[in-house]
Design a protein around this motif. Structure first.
Motif, PDB file in Angstrom:
ATOM      1  N   GLY A 222       0.829  -1.208   0.000  1.00 50.22           N
ATOM      2  CA  GLY A 222       0.000   0.000   0.000  1.00 50.22           C
ATOM      3  C   GLY A 222       0.861   1.255   0.000  1.00 50.22           C
ATOM      4  N   MET A 223       1.928   1.223   0.772  1.00 51.32           N
ATOM      5  CA  MET A 223       2.861   2.361   0.804  1.00 51.32           C
ATOM      6  C   MET A 223       3.515   2.569  -0.562  1.00 51.32           C
ATOM      7  N   ILE A 224       3.972   1.471  -1.179  1.00 55.50           N
ATOM      8  CA  ILE A 224       4.624   1.573  -2.488  1.00 55.50           C
ATOM      9  C   ILE A 224       3.673   2.183  -3.511  1.00 55.50           C
ATOM     10  N   THR A 225       2.439   1.691  -3.530  1.00 57.32           N
ATOM     11  CA  THR A 225       1.442   2.193  -4.483  1.00 57.32           C
ATOM     12  C   THR A 225       1.209   3.687  -4.291  1.00 57.32           C
ATOM     13  N   ALA A 226       1.077   4.108  -3.028  1.00 52.95           N
ATOM     14  CA  ALA A 226       0.842   5.521  -2.748  1.00 52.95           C
ATOM     15  C   ALA A 226       2.046   6.377  -3.115  1.00 52.95           C
ATOM     16  N   LEU A 227       3.251   5.882  -2.839  1.00 51.80           N
ATOM     17  CA  LEU A 227       4.460   6.645  -3.176  1.00 51.80           C
ATOM     18  C   LEU A 227       4.619   6.797  -4.684  1.00 51.80           C
ATOM     19  N   ILE A 228       4.273   5.757  -5.429  1.00 48.50           N
ATOM     20  CA  ILE A 228       4.328   5.855  -6.890  1.00 48.50           C
ATOM     21  C   ILE A 228       3.356   6.921  -7.383  1.00 48.50           C
ATOM     22  N   THR A 229       2.202   7.024  -6.717  1.00 47.84           N
ATOM     23  CA  THR A 229       1.228   8.062  -7.064  1.00 47.84           C
ATOM     24  C   THR A 229       1.752   9.440  -6.699  1.00 47.84           C
ATOM     25  N   VAL A 230       2.254   9.594  -5.459  1.00 49.41           N
ATOM     26  CA  VAL A 230       2.744  10.888  -4.965  1.00 49.41           C
ATOM     27  C   VAL A 230       3.906  11.392  -5.812  1.00 49.41           C
ATOM     28  N   SER A 231       4.786  10.490  -6.226  1.00 48.01           N
ATOM     29  CA  SER A 231       5.955  10.914  -7.012  1.00 48.01           C
ATOM     30  C   SER A 231       5.581  11.349  -8.423  1.00 48.01           C
ATOM     31  N   GLY A 232       4.333  11.107  -8.816  1.00 46.53           N
ATOM     32  CA  GLY A 232       3.893  11.447 -10.162  1.00 46.53           C
ATOM     33  C   GLY A 232       4.202  10.374 -11.184  1.00 46.53           C
ATOM     34  N   SER A 233       4.781   9.256 -10.722  1.00 49.32           N
ATOM     35  CA  SER A 233       5.180   8.184 -11.648  1.00 49.32           C
ATOM     36  C   SER A 233       3.980   7.463 -12.237  1.00 49.32           C
TER      37      SER A 233
ATOM     38  N   THR B  60       7.319  15.981 -11.245  1.00 47.50           N
ATOM     39  CA  THR B  60       8.609  15.479 -11.736  1.00 47.50           C
ATOM     40  C   THR B  60       8.601  13.967 -11.984  1.00 47.50           C
ATOM     41  N   GLY B  61       7.414  13.373 -11.994  1.00 50.34           N
ATOM     42  CA  GLY B  61       7.318  11.915 -12.123  1.00 50.34           C
ATOM     43  C   GLY B  61       7.869  11.390 -13.438  1.00 50.34           C
TER      44      GLY B  61
ATOM     45  N   GLY C  36       9.957   5.492 -12.368  1.00 52.02           N
ATOM     46  CA  GLY C  36       9.521   5.510 -10.980  1.00 52.02           C
ATOM     47  C   GLY C  36       8.450   4.475 -10.682  1.00 52.02           C
ATOM     48  N   LEU C  37       7.807   3.960 -11.720  1.00 52.78           N
ATOM     49  CA  LEU C  37       6.854   2.852 -11.538  1.00 52.78           C
ATOM     50  C   LEU C  37       7.505   1.526 -11.891  1.00 52.78           C
ATOM     51  N   PHE C  38       8.173   1.475 -13.032  1.00 53.37           N
ATOM     52  CA  PHE C  38       8.711   0.203 -13.512  1.00 53.37           C
ATOM     53  C   PHE C  38       9.835  -0.336 -12.633  1.00 53.37           C
ATOM     54  N   LEU C  39      10.754   0.536 -12.223  1.00 53.68           N
ATOM     55  CA  LEU C  39      11.915   0.056 -11.473  1.00 53.68           C
ATOM     56  C   LEU C  39      11.525  -0.498 -10.094  1.00 53.68           C
ATOM     57  N   PRO C  40      10.698   0.217  -9.293  1.00 49.26           N
ATOM     58  CA  PRO C  40      10.305  -0.371  -8.003  1.00 49.26           C
ATOM     59  C   PRO C  40       9.586  -1.710  -8.148  1.00 49.26           C
ATOM     60  N   ILE C  41       8.706  -1.824  -9.156  1.00 48.45           N
ATOM     61  CA  ILE C  41       7.988  -3.087  -9.356  1.00 48.45           C
ATOM     62  C   ILE C  41       8.958  -4.181  -9.775  1.00 48.45           C
ATOM     63  N   ALA C  42       9.912  -3.835 -10.652  1.00 47.98           N
ATOM     64  CA  ALA C  42      10.909  -4.826 -11.083  1.00 47.98           C
ATOM     65  C   ALA C  42      11.757  -5.270  -9.889  1.00 47.98           C
ATOM     66  N   VAL C  43      12.179  -4.308  -9.061  1.00 48.38           N
ATOM     67  CA  VAL C  43      12.954  -4.645  -7.859  1.00 48.38           C
ATOM     68  C   VAL C  43      12.133  -5.539  -6.939  1.00 48.38           C
ATOM     69  N   LEU C  44      10.853  -5.198  -6.778  1.00 49.41           N
ATOM     70  CA  LEU C  44       9.947  -5.988  -5.942  1.00 49.41           C
ATOM     71  C   LEU C  44       9.845  -7.425  -6.447  1.00 49.41           C
TER      72      LEU C  44
ATOM     73  N   ALA D 150      13.509   0.953  -2.764  1.00 51.12           N
ATOM     74  CA  ALA D 150      13.789   1.419  -4.134  1.00 51.12           C
ATOM     75  C   ALA D 150      12.839   2.540  -4.526  1.00 51.12           C
ATOM     76  N   THR D 151      11.576   2.435  -4.129  1.00 53.64           N
ATOM     77  CA  THR D 151      10.584   3.479  -4.442  1.00 53.64           C
ATOM     78  C   THR D 151      10.951   4.786  -3.769  1.00 53.64           C
ATOM     79  N   LEU D 152      11.362   4.723  -2.499  1.00 51.35           N
ATOM     80  CA  LEU D 152      11.745   5.933  -1.759  1.00 51.35           C
ATOM     81  C   LEU D 152      12.972   6.595  -2.377  1.00 51.35           C
ATOM     82  N   ILE D 153      13.958   5.795  -2.739  1.00 52.84           N
ATOM     83  CA  ILE D 153      15.186   6.347  -3.328  1.00 52.84           C
ATOM     84  C   ILE D 153      14.864   7.083  -4.628  1.00 52.84           C
ATOM     85  N   LEU D 154      14.049   6.479  -5.473  1.00 56.17           N
ATOM     86  CA  LEU D 154      13.678   7.123  -6.736  1.00 56.17           C
ATOM     87  C   LEU D 154      12.875   8.390  -6.497  1.00 56.17           C
ATOM     88  N   ALA D 155      11.958   8.345  -5.529  1.00 56.69           N
ATOM     89  CA  ALA D 155      11.142   9.527  -5.232  1.00 56.69           C
ATOM     90  C   ALA D 155      12.013  10.672  -4.728  1.00 56.69           C
ATOM     91  N   ILE D 156      12.999  10.356  -3.899  1.00 58.25           N
ATOM     92  CA  ILE D 156      13.912  11.389  -3.389  1.00 58.25           C
ATOM     93  C   ILE D 156      14.751  11.968  -4.530  1.00 58.25           C
TER      94      ILE D 156
END
Length: 518
Positions: free
Chosen positions: A84-95, A261-262, A266-274, A322-328
């Motif tokens: 749930g956190m990952i999904t929300a962060l992907i949304t917040v980052s604009g990805s 800045t999405g 920012g979507l593909f890499l976190p999911i691939a890492v996951l 990975a999602t947090l690092i990309l968002a930062i």
């Protein structure tokens, strides 16, 4: 004192009450709660005090069991929260928005969006939980953009979760089934048969998995929207992707700010890492078990001995990092990130509540021995030629009543093998396949199934809306399968069974096409 109901039809009443109430009232937690209380009263001879103690003890064991943490449940709940956190962060980052814009150039219409989701569901086959939640997170921005209802998305997720996993040897389901079948074959003296090769031989006999996938392909391609699904799709065209009168569905992450800045990565890499992290932990945990048993490493053996729940959790934690690092890196404001993580975690609470209640009623049903009673209905009075069809139906009813495919496999597969050995051993594999097929069918229809619950969560769809809209398609695939197993039983020919299923499938699609166009 717990009363046994293994030989009593009363054991079926608690799940039947819960399922009926859920469909009639559409209040899942209330319905499951009533079923739990009713079951507890039956088990304790209607003693209110003993029933209360039993419910509290059963509920506490969901987290703490045998003086230790119930790691399976805790890891699954942790996986839900982190995802749930990952999904929300992907949304917040604009990805998510960037991905939707990117896909808009490549996915031209609703059909492409549905087929993309189905393709992803077939590719991500390592576990049904993982399939439903991860593919839902990836696909939802696209299906929303093309006004595809959340109910349709949930149907696509659910129909590519268990049906794909049950015919994939390299999955948590495949490994579990191969282990069960291996034990059964060894017990009956089939020591020369390779367990993996036997599983592969059974794939074309798994009629429900095959034809539910083919039906989904036709529904996605030709928009065969019938029954309640048709109304949901019409509402989606008007902008109502789900029934807003029922509030926000599980997994929803609305009202979140989105950065400008999405990027698609920012979507593909976190999911691939996951995905890769989860597969790594699954293989690693399985390899550790093989090492303790002094067995040589192989991928199938690792999947057979893997710890699915911890692998999902630790894989999701790596994905979150990975999602947090990309968002930062995309310079997303810290306050937005914190809000996203908080909203994302809370968005999973409705699903967690339903899952906890479903696990509790599953424990109650296990104590009532509902599955054993259902299995006992397969008596010797049934003509042998009808046994594959009867086993398909009984496995379906058992999975529907208990909400578990795996539990149904464990109960019904040994019974099917014993019945085949007592009559005609050449029908062993078709009868085992009929059990696998029926269990997936029952799981698809059951409101108390964890896979059904998580498919609703992955699609961010109200749970009962998913159950009701999927039911007509599940019943059509089941009817096709039932005819196939009947023909197979009478002829002993897999080809004859598949030909009859195929003919009936074509007729069903034509009828659905004319029905959908009315």
């Amino acid at each position: 004192m717990i009363i046994s109901y293994a030989d009593s039809a009363l054991s079926v009443l608690p799940p039947l009450v819960a399922i009926t109430l859920a469909i009639l009232t559409r209040k899942v937690l209330l319905s499951l709660g009533v079923g739990i209380v009713f079951g507890a009263l039956l088990l304790t001879d209607f003693s209110l005090v003993s029933s209360g103690e039993y419910i509290l003890n059963t509920a506490s064991q969901l987290v703490w069991k045998d003086a230790a943490l119930n790691s399976w449940n805790v890891y699954i709940l942790g996986f839900l929260i982190v995802l749930g956190m990952i999904t929300a962060l992907i949304t917040v980052s604009g990805s998510a928005r960037a991905f939707a814009d990117w896909a808009k150039l490549r996915i031209r219409n609703k059909r492409d969006a549905k087929l993309m989701t189905m393709f992803l569901g077939c590719v991500v086959f390592i576990d049904d939980y993982f399939n439903s939640l991860v593919v839902g997170s990836i696909s939802r921005p696209i299906t929303d953009r093309y006004h595809i209802s959340r109910a349709k998305l949930a149907y696509i997720l659910d129909s590519t979760a268990a049906p794909v996993c049950v015919i994939s040897p390299v999955s948590s389901w495949g490994a579990y089934i191969i282990a069960l079948i291996g034990g059964i074959l060894t017990a009956h003296g089939f020591t020369d048969s390779g367990h993996l090769s036997v599983f592969i031989q059974m794939i074309p006999m798994n009629f429900y998995a095959i034809f539910s996938l083919l039906l989904l392909l036709c529904v996605a391609t030709f928009s065969l929207d019938v029954g309640p699904m048709r109304q949901h799709e019409l509402n989606a065209l008007r902008g109502n992707l789900f029934d807003e009168s029922k509030g926000q569905p599980p997994g929803a992450v609305t009202d979140l700010p989105e950065a400008d800045t999405g990027k698609v990565i920012g979507l593909f890499l976190p999911i691939a890492v996951l995905v890769f992290a989860t597969v790594y932990f699954m293989v690693s945990s399985g390899a550790d078990v093989l090492a303790t048993k002094d067995l040589p490493f192989n991928v199938l053996g690792a999947f057979e001995n893997t710890d699915v729940s911890s692998s999902l959790f630790f894989g999701s934690v790596i994905g979150l990092i990975a999602t947090l690092i990309l968002a930062i890196q995309q310079k997303v404001d810290l306050s937005m990130l914190l809000k996203g993580m908080s909203v994302g975690a809370r968005s999973m609470l409705p699903a967690i509540y339903i899952l906890l209640f479903a696990w509790t009623i599953s424990s109650v049903i296990g104590q009532l021995e509902t599955g054993k009673y259902m299995a006992s209905l397969a008596t010797d009075n049934i003509p042998f030629a009808l046994l594959p069809a009867v086993l398909f139906l009984l496995a379906g009813i058992t999975a529907f009543s208990t909400g578990t495919s795996w539990g149904t496999f464990g109960i019904m597969l040994p019974i099917a093998a014993d019945m085949a050995m007592g009559s005609d051993s050449t029908m062993m594999l078709p009868m085992l396949a009929a059990v696998l097929s029926g269990a997936v069918f029952g799981d698809h229809c059951s409101p108390i199934s964890d896979t059904t619950i998580l498919s609703s969560t992955g699609a961010s769809c109200h749970h009962i809306d998913h159950v009701v809209t999927q039911l007509p398609y599940a019943l059509i695939a089941a009817l096709i399968s039932l005819v196939g197993y009947t023909v197979l039983g009478f002829t002993g020919s897999l080809i004859a069974g598949l030909v009859c299923c195929s003919m009936l499938f074509v007729i069903s699609v034509v009828v659905l096409h004319f029905w959908a166009k009315k």
